[in-house]
Design a protein around this motif. Sequence first.
Motif: not given
Length: 603
Positions: A340-345, A351-355, A365-372
């Motif tokens: 999940y996101g947008m062009t501006e990001s 993102m979901t995870r493999l497990d 749409v999963g949880s937030v990515l690192p550094h965000t």
Amino acid sequence: MPADQERQIITDIPELLLENTIGRQLTAVATKFPERVAVQTECIRLTYKQLDQQSDALALGLSRLGLQPFERVAACLGNLAEFVVVIYACAKLGVILAPLNPAYTEVQLISALNHISATCVVLSTETSLPYKAPRLAKVHFQGVVEKEGRSKNAPSLKHVLVINNSTTQCDREGFPGALWYDELLEKHHGQLFDQSPILKPSDIINIQFTSGTTSSPKAACLTHTNILNNGFLVGSGMKLTELDVICCAPPLFHCFGIVLGLLAAMVRAVLDSVIKHQATALYGVPTMFLAELAELPKRSARDNLFLSLRTGLIGGSAIAPALRQRLRKELHLSSLLNIYGMTESSPVVCMTRLDDEDEINNFTVGSVLPHTEIKIVSRDRSDQTLLRGQKGELLMSGYPLMKCYWNDEQKTADAFVVESDTSPQGSGSDQNLKIWLRSGDEAAMRMDGTIEITGRIKDIIIRGGENIYPAEIENFLLQHNLVNNVAVVGLPDDYYGEVISAFIVVQEHVTIPEGQAQDGLTIDLRENSKGQACITADNISHEKVLTSGDIRDWVRTRFSRNNIPKFVFWVSRMPLTASGKVEKYKLKDIGLKALLRLEEVRL
């Protein structure tokens, strides 16, 4: 429960961000894996060493033409291996690349070139477009260049670089004044390009014309840091290694294609590419995956054709659980990850995870990515952070945020929320301001930190004061085995304010009853029928005729009467953005025109 767990705000900060430019990163990868294949299409195969060398040659050629760092180069190309060389050459030189949709009309192309004051535009002699014959670049070329090679409509334009990708002999005389890609590469072959030390990771390197669901695209400015780290972190989440082969269907002129993958393939070629190159990862948006599934019955039914696939990415719009189940069964995509996101990001923030368990993949749409950092705020007050479980607008902060919209201060100001940084790292003073990007999406954060996207705020239908969520109805309608694709929008109504309208694309070989076609567009404008028997999955399994009553009865089995479509529109295909999102504003226009025609008949 601690306050930070109650509030809809979450941050993930593990290892350090990559502090490099895209060009230098390519050189480092080419040094480590020189003979690994970097890009492969039906016609061209480039190793990382060859990609590094060719992008050096092109950067040197462009530099000797006089192009300077921070000037703009537009690329109006299809998915070509040469496009990848252009991307890295521009990154090495420090010029800002603006990928443009090759389906642009002459007017759209001129408008984009003038908006960014492009110094150079890159075209190809042929461009393949979905549902159309290959387009000759002469149409675009003659629209921007006079006989002597100068631009007549784009004053800033000095150079037109043409890639010869014609399957037959190319008429080079038809491009007077053009520079030729192959000649520029050959002239500087084997020469090293010395990347300028003035280039910084924080520099703007890419201008993305957004392909959102509105009719007015904006030019988002992304940096080396934005693009490089987003690609790296998403790849880490997929556990990609140098041995993986990515089949990337999204177009390279869109942020999804540029950042998350560089192996080009059009929809019908995707399945061939997966089989031929034993791809391990497949990227796409729901409409692309639906098209690939529709292609499967035309091919061999052997179960082992797609066993090489282990993971992939799906994003761009809501993902129906029914679609995920089909992809798992028919394409063996058991580890397909939501993004999940947008062009501006840049573009991915969640993102979901493999497990992750199926329930998380099916409904979040999963949880937030690192550094965000993300938070959910009131739709009416951006300074009011909501509790977990409450629905509001999703805001995001951190490294992936664009710098601005090119040459548009007002739209930039509207996109951002600025507040004092009151975190432990910030002082709370005006000198420590925190920037949040508005998503325009309604969302809720679960107690485990995963994110549910409930729909575009502007797309939510308010029927008689009640919020109706189109995604819920769309996801259920996709479970009907005669429905291929669906979009639900709101149309104006004198009594309720808005009413639900469903636009349906049926499966191949499914017919619509005679009398429901109008003006070449198959539309049924009959109002909601009552008292009909409900239709279930069991008693329609062999049915090949689908009516508007069937659609309403199917919805009635799951939802209350307030969620049943008043109008049903049958369409041959959805109007889509470049990234595969349904352009709902166009569907609304179709619906409004049809209702006007209906009113004229009644009068």
